[in-house]
Design a protein around this motif. Structure first.
Motif, short mmCIF file in Angstrom:
data_model
loop_
_atom_site.label_atom_id
_atom_site.label_comp_id
_atom_site.label_asym_id
_atom_site.label_seq_id
_atom_site.Cartn_x
_atom_site.Cartn_y
_atom_site.Cartn_z
N TYR A 156 0.78 -1.19 0.15
CA TYR A 156 -0.05 -0.12 -0.25
C TYR A 156 0.72 1.24 0.21
O TYR A 156 2.29 1.12 0.18
N THR A 157 0.21 2.37 -0.24
CA THR A 157 0.83 3.83 -0.23
C THR A 157 -0.02 4.62 0.81
O THR A 157 -1.07 4.10 0.86
N ILE A 158 0.54 5.66 1.32
CA ILE A 158 -0.29 6.59 2.17
C ILE A 158 -0.80 7.56 1.29
O ILE A 158 -0.23 8.36 0.53
N LYS A 159 -2.08 7.73 1.38
CA LYS A 159 -2.80 8.88 0.79
C LYS A 159 -3.75 9.47 1.73
O LYS A 159 -3.82 9.00 2.86
N ASN A 160 -4.20 10.70 1.43
CA ASN A 160 -5.20 11.45 2.14
C ASN A 160 -6.58 10.90 1.60
O ASN A 160 -7.07 10.96 0.60
N LEU A 161 -7.51 10.44 2.60
CA LEU A 161 -8.84 10.07 2.29
C LEU A 161 -9.70 10.57 3.45
O LEU A 161 -9.52 10.15 4.58
N ASP A 162 -10.71 11.41 2.97
CA ASP A 162 -11.63 12.02 3.95
C ASP A 162 -11.05 12.64 5.28
O ASP A 162 -11.37 12.22 6.22
N GLU A 163 -9.79 13.32 4.89
CA GLU A 163 -9.11 14.06 5.81
C GLU A 163 -8.40 13.16 6.79
O GLU A 163 -7.93 13.70 7.85
N PHE A 164 -7.97 12.02 6.43
CA PHE A 164 -7.49 11.07 7.19
C PHE A 164 -6.22 10.63 6.45
O PHE A 164 -6.52 10.36 5.12
N PRO A 165 -5.06 10.29 6.82
CA PRO A 165 -4.21 9.41 6.34
C PRO A 165 -4.70 8.08 6.25
O PRO A 165 -5.47 7.50 7.00
N ALA A 166 -4.49 7.32 4.83
CA ALA A 166 -5.26 6.17 4.57
C ALA A 166 -3.99 4.92 3.83
O ALA A 166 -3.11 5.52 3.21
N PRO A 258 6.84 22.96 -1.40
CA PRO A 258 5.29 22.80 -0.74
C PRO A 258 4.80 21.60 -0.89
O PRO A 258 3.51 21.50 -0.90
N TYR A 259 5.33 20.42 -0.72
CA TYR A 259 4.89 19.18 -0.75
C TYR A 259 3.83 18.96 0.45
O TYR A 259 4.30 19.49 1.53
N SER A 260 2.66 18.37 -0.09
CA SER A 260 1.62 18.38 1.37
C SER A 260 1.21 17.31 1.79
O SER A 260 0.26 16.79 2.34
N GLY A 261 1.94 16.10 1.19
CA GLY A 261 1.58 14.60 1.55
C GLY A 261 1.93 14.54 3.42
O GLY A 261 2.47 15.40 3.81
N ILE A 262 1.53 13.15 3.74
CA ILE A 262 1.92 12.95 5.01
C ILE A 262 2.24 11.46 5.18
O ILE A 262 2.28 10.89 4.22
N THR A 263 3.00 11.23 6.28
CA THR A 263 3.40 10.02 6.58
C THR A 263 2.58 8.94 6.87
O THR A 263 1.41 9.27 7.16
N GLU A 264 2.86 7.61 6.92
CA GLU A 264 1.72 6.95 7.57
C GLU A 264 1.35 6.80 8.88
O GLU A 264 0.39 6.27 9.36
N ARG A 265 2.15 7.64 9.60
CA ARG A 265 1.74 8.04 11.09
C ARG A 265 1.25 9.41 11.18
O ARG A 265 1.25 9.89 12.38
N GLY A 266 0.87 10.28 10.07
CA GLY A 266 0.31 11.45 10.17
C GLY A 266 1.32 12.91 10.29
O GLY A 266 0.85 13.61 10.99
N ILE A 267 2.60 12.48 9.81
CA ILE A 267 3.43 13.70 10.13
C ILE A 267 3.61 14.49 8.66
O ILE A 267 3.53 13.67 7.68
N TRP A 268 3.67 15.71 8.72
CA TRP A 268 3.70 16.41 7.52
C TRP A 268 4.76 17.53 7.80
O TRP A 268 5.27 17.55 8.90
N LEU A 269 5.37 18.25 6.61
CA LEU A 269 6.05 19.17 6.56
C LEU A 269 5.14 20.41 7.25
O LEU A 269 4.28 20.69 6.86
#
Length: 352
Positions: A156-166, A258-269
């Protein structure tokens, strides 16, 4: 036997020798939803006992049974609503939506949501609370992430789904969004192969669709030609740098604003150092980078590193690498991850 406070059955002439145990069976046709079962023995006080207070037992549980035509089928449907349905077809299946958002997407109080593409057909179908159904592999809302991985694997990869990491299972056509306790709070289905919204970082594995071990050609196939190429052959994109090893395979990926993704544990820039420690723990190597007024937390065993602004403690860069490749340096010496990040960051500043 009482179910939800109502007597549903009983057994007579049940006997057991003293100090022995046994199993009594009672069959019940389950209905989806929360229930409480209560078991009572010797309700008329026929037996003389030294302790009359231990003759009852109670169990609360939730039945997740989707039923015919119901449930979540990866890459296909939720409760009969299929991918590719028009709005009229969704209404024929579920009735008029309880809410419509500004994009025209449908939401039902049952927890089902339908997202439509530019042609007015469903491309993502979502199940959130209080939806009681389950997937074909037995996963429902409230399931821990560990059980999801047990059933669906680690591809799997980590994406944003419904405002949560998925956890986004691209090849299966299903995604599971997780709260801060790694509990599933929504499930989405989509056509298998869909890369999905947003992006994500998986420690030791990937950032977005670029994976550790990819060839240069693989990277270009996934994200296109680089904007520039460093002297060492690293690819530079708008918010990412990809470094290759001597075999021309990806060994290190770094993202910056400006990368806006998040890690699988919910950490972002933009997250602060204390948040990183709370999510990833204390098993990191703290490494100063005074020439950049910064410092790093390198999680060697996990294959991820975070760079912070020294004054604000805000995360300004995140990198992933294959854990075995990050050799543990002697005390006082910079780690391989730090040396790589220092070189890439320095090159980034030179380009500004």
């Amino acid at each position: 036997v009482y179910l939800d406070g109502a007597l549903v059955g009983y057994l007579e002439d049940v006997s057991r020798p003293a100090k022995e145990t046994g199993i009594l069976w009672y069959q019940w046709t389950a209905e989806a939803g929360p229930h409480t079962a209560e078991f009572r023995l010797d309700t008329e006080d026929v037996l003389g006992e030294s302790d009359e207070t231990n003759n009852t037992a109670e169990l609360s549980f939730t039945v997740r049974s989707s039923g015919p035509g119901k449930g979540i089928i990866a890459g296909e449907s939720i409760d009969g609503v299929q991918l590719g349905f028009t709005k009229d077809q969704v209404i024929e299946t579920l009735g008029p939506p309880d809410e419509r958002d500004e994009d025209g997407d449908f939401w039902y109080h049952s927890g089902i949501g339908a997202w439509f593409d530019e042609n007015g057909r469903t491309y993502v179908i979502l199940a959130a609370e209080p939806y009681p159904g389950i997937t074909e592999r037995g996963i429902g809302l409230g399931t821990p992430a560990s059980q999801i991985v047990d059933k669906y694997g680690t591809d799997y990869t980590i994406k944003n789904l419904d405002e949560f990491p998925a956890y986004w299972y691209k090849d299966s056509g299903i995604a599971f969004s997780l709260d801060e306790n790694n509990i599933c709070v929504s499930i989405g289905i989509f056509a298998a192969g869909l890369s999905g919204p947003g992006g994500g970082i998986v420690a030791g594995k990937s950032i977005e669709d670029i994976e550790i071990g990819f060839t240069r050609g693989d990277v270009i196939d996934e994200v296109g030609e680089p904007l520039s190429i460093d002297e060492d052959g690293s690819f530079r994109y708008d918010a990412a740098v990809v470094q290759f090893d001597e075999n021309n395979r990806v060994r290190f990926i770094m993202v910056v604003p400006p990368y806006s993704g998040i890690t699988e544990r919910g950490i972002w820039l933009g997250a602060v150092a204390s948040q990183v420690k709370r999510k990833y723990g204390e098993d990191f190597r703290a490494e100063p980078m005074p020439e950049f007024s910064a410092y790093m937390f390198t999680y060697v065993k996990l294959g991820i590193a975070f760079m912070f602004d020294q004054e604000s403690d805000i995360c300004i860069a995140i990198a992933v690498f294959r854990p075995p490749a990050a050799k543990v340096a002697p005390a006082g010496a910079p780690s391989e991850a730090q040396e790589t990040m220092r070189a890439l960051w320095s090159a980034s500043l030179n380009e500004l």
